[in-house]
Design a protein around this motif. Structure first.
Motif, mmCIF file in Angstrom:
data_model
loop_
_atom_site.group_PDB
_atom_site.id
_atom_site.type_symbol
_atom_site.label_atom_id
_atom_site.label_comp_id
_atom_site.label_asym_id
_atom_site.label_seq_id
_atom_site.Cartn_x
_atom_site.Cartn_y
_atom_site.Cartn_z
ATOM 1 N N LEU A 101 0.086 -2.610 9.377
ATOM 2 C CA LEU A 101 -0.213 -1.187 9.592
ATOM 3 C C LEU A 101 1.077 -0.368 9.663
ATOM 4 O O LEU A 101 1.180 0.703 9.055
ATOM 5 C CB LEU A 101 -1.037 -1.005 10.860
ATOM 6 N N GLY A 102 2.054 -0.867 10.420
ATOM 7 C CA GLY A 102 3.346 -0.179 10.513
ATOM 8 C C GLY A 102 4.048 -0.109 9.169
ATOM 9 O O GLY A 102 4.671 0.897 8.832
ATOM 10 N N LEU A 106 5.413 3.140 7.178
ATOM 11 C CA LEU A 106 6.816 3.248 6.785
ATOM 12 C C LEU A 106 6.979 3.391 5.275
ATOM 13 O O LEU A 106 7.919 4.044 4.810
ATOM 14 C CB LEU A 106 7.602 2.046 7.297
ATOM 15 N N LEU A 107 6.077 2.794 4.528
ATOM 16 C CA LEU A 107 6.118 2.957 3.076
ATOM 17 C C LEU A 107 5.855 4.415 2.695
ATOM 18 O O LEU A 107 6.528 4.970 1.813
ATOM 19 C CB LEU A 107 5.080 2.041 2.419
ATOM 20 N N VAL A 108 4.925 5.044 3.378
ATOM 21 C CA VAL A 108 4.656 6.471 3.156
ATOM 22 C C VAL A 108 5.886 7.297 3.545
ATOM 23 O O VAL A 108 6.305 8.195 2.803
ATOM 24 C CB VAL A 108 3.405 6.932 3.937
ATOM 25 N N ILE A 109 6.481 6.985 4.690
ATOM 26 C CA ILE A 109 7.684 7.711 5.137
ATOM 27 C C ILE A 109 8.822 7.551 4.126
ATOM 28 O O ILE A 109 9.499 8.531 3.782
ATOM 29 C CB ILE A 109 8.135 7.217 6.532
ATOM 30 N N GLY A 113 10.117 10.628 2.168
ATOM 31 C CA GLY A 113 11.512 10.938 2.488
ATOM 32 C C GLY A 113 12.367 11.034 1.239
ATOM 33 O O GLY A 113 13.193 11.942 1.101
ATOM 34 N N TRP A 114 12.158 10.082 0.313
ATOM 35 C CA TRP A 114 12.915 10.114 -0.935
ATOM 36 C C TRP A 114 12.560 11.346 -1.764
ATOM 37 O O TRP A 114 13.436 12.002 -2.333
ATOM 38 C CB TRP A 114 12.682 8.844 -1.745
ATOM 39 N N GLU A 115 11.262 11.672 -1.837
ATOM 40 C CA GLU A 115 10.836 12.874 -2.570
ATOM 41 C C GLU A 115 11.488 14.121 -1.979
ATOM 42 O O GLU A 115 11.946 15.008 -2.715
ATOM 43 C CB GLU A 115 9.316 13.012 -2.534
ATOM 44 N N VAL A 142 16.477 9.309 6.352
ATOM 45 C CA VAL A 142 15.096 8.967 6.708
ATOM 46 C C VAL A 142 14.590 7.864 5.779
ATOM 47 O O VAL A 142 13.957 6.900 6.216
ATOM 48 C CB VAL A 142 14.186 10.218 6.657
ATOM 49 N N THR A 143 14.889 8.005 4.494
ATOM 50 C CA THR A 143 14.475 6.999 3.518
ATOM 51 C C THR A 143 15.144 5.657 3.801
ATOM 52 O O THR A 143 14.480 4.611 3.819
ATOM 53 C CB THR A 143 14.806 7.470 2.089
ATOM 54 N N VAL A 144 16.445 5.672 4.031
ATOM 55 C CA VAL A 144 17.182 4.435 4.319
ATOM 56 C C VAL A 144 16.656 3.786 5.595
ATOM 57 O O VAL A 144 16.460 2.563 5.647
ATOM 58 C CB VAL A 144 18.702 4.716 4.429
ATOM 59 N N ALA A 145 16.414 4.587 6.625
ATOM 60 C CA ALA A 145 15.908 4.053 7.891
ATOM 61 C C ALA A 145 14.535 3.410 7.703
ATOM 62 O O ALA A 145 14.267 2.326 8.244
ATOM 63 C CB ALA A 145 15.833 5.158 8.948
ATOM 64 N N ALA A 146 13.663 4.038 6.922
ATOM 65 C CA ALA A 146 12.325 3.479 6.678
ATOM 66 C C ALA A 146 12.418 2.187 5.878
ATOM 67 O O ALA A 146 11.712 1.208 6.175
ATOM 68 C CB ALA A 146 11.446 4.499 5.965
ATOM 69 N N VAL A 147 13.289 2.141 4.881
ATOM 70 C CA VAL A 147 13.462 0.919 4.082
ATOM 71 C C VAL A 147 14.042 -0.202 4.941
ATOM 72 O O VAL A 147 13.594 -1.357 4.859
ATOM 73 C CB VAL A 147 14.333 1.193 2.835
#
Length: 177
Positions: A101-102, A106-109, A113-115, A142-147
């Motif tokens: 679920l998390g 995070l995939l959405v974030i 974030g990249w967009e 934000v993108t790097v943190a989510a990845v």
């Protein structure tokens, strides 16, 4: 197979630890920025244009980039009354469900974030403040943190799946710390 999976889990753990320890060096910079703004505003009676934005960015960087480290150290909130009362196999099942679920979140974030980062770079978006710094770097972070968090979740899911299937932990205690 065990060697390859162990290598991934240890490598991700090392990357997460290195990132969070490096970004933690920004804490004194954040404290110094806030202290300087207080001094400048109340002693010199000359508030800065930049201190609020810098402190906002630093706080965001610290909070977001250290989230994966909290996952690595199992520091996130858990429902202990249930979690501690079940067997290790059920803990693995709970962890797999929660991490799935998390991971979706995070995939959405990461995607959004990249967009936003690309959009901010393309159109030159800035913060709506007097100083008006660019915000593209923030969306990239934000993108790097989510990845990074997704990588840590993948390592945790590999360890949980391994233990669920084999009954033995993938990494020993020293390797997980």
């Amino acid at each position: 197979m065990k060697t390859l999976l162990s290598f991934w889990c240890r490598g991700v753990g090392w990357l997460v630890s290195a990132t969070s320890h490096t970004i933690s060096l920004a804490l004194p910079l954040l404290a110094g920025t806030v202290a300087f703004e207080v001094f400048s505003r109340y002693v010199l009676d000359r508030p800065t244009l930049w201190a609020y934005d810098v402190s906002l960015f630093l706080f965001g960087y610290i909070g977001a980039l250290c989230g994966a480290h909290a996952q690595l150290k199992k520091s996130h909130i858990n429902v202990d009354i249930v979690y501690l009362a079940v067997s290790q196999r059920w803990k693995n099942v709970f962890d797999l469900l929660a991490n799935t679920l998390g991971g979706f979140f995070l995939l959405v974030i990461a995607t959004k974030g990249w967009e936003k980062a690309v959009e901010a770079l393309e159109f030159g978006y800035t913060r709506q403040s007097e100083w008006a710094p660019s915000i593209a770097h923030f969306w990239i972070m934000v993108t790097v943190a989510a990845v990074l968090f997704l990588m840590q979740l993948s390592a945790d899911m590999i360890k949980d799946t391994w233990q669920l299937v084999t009954g033995d932990p993938l990494l020993n205690e020293e390797e997980q710390a």
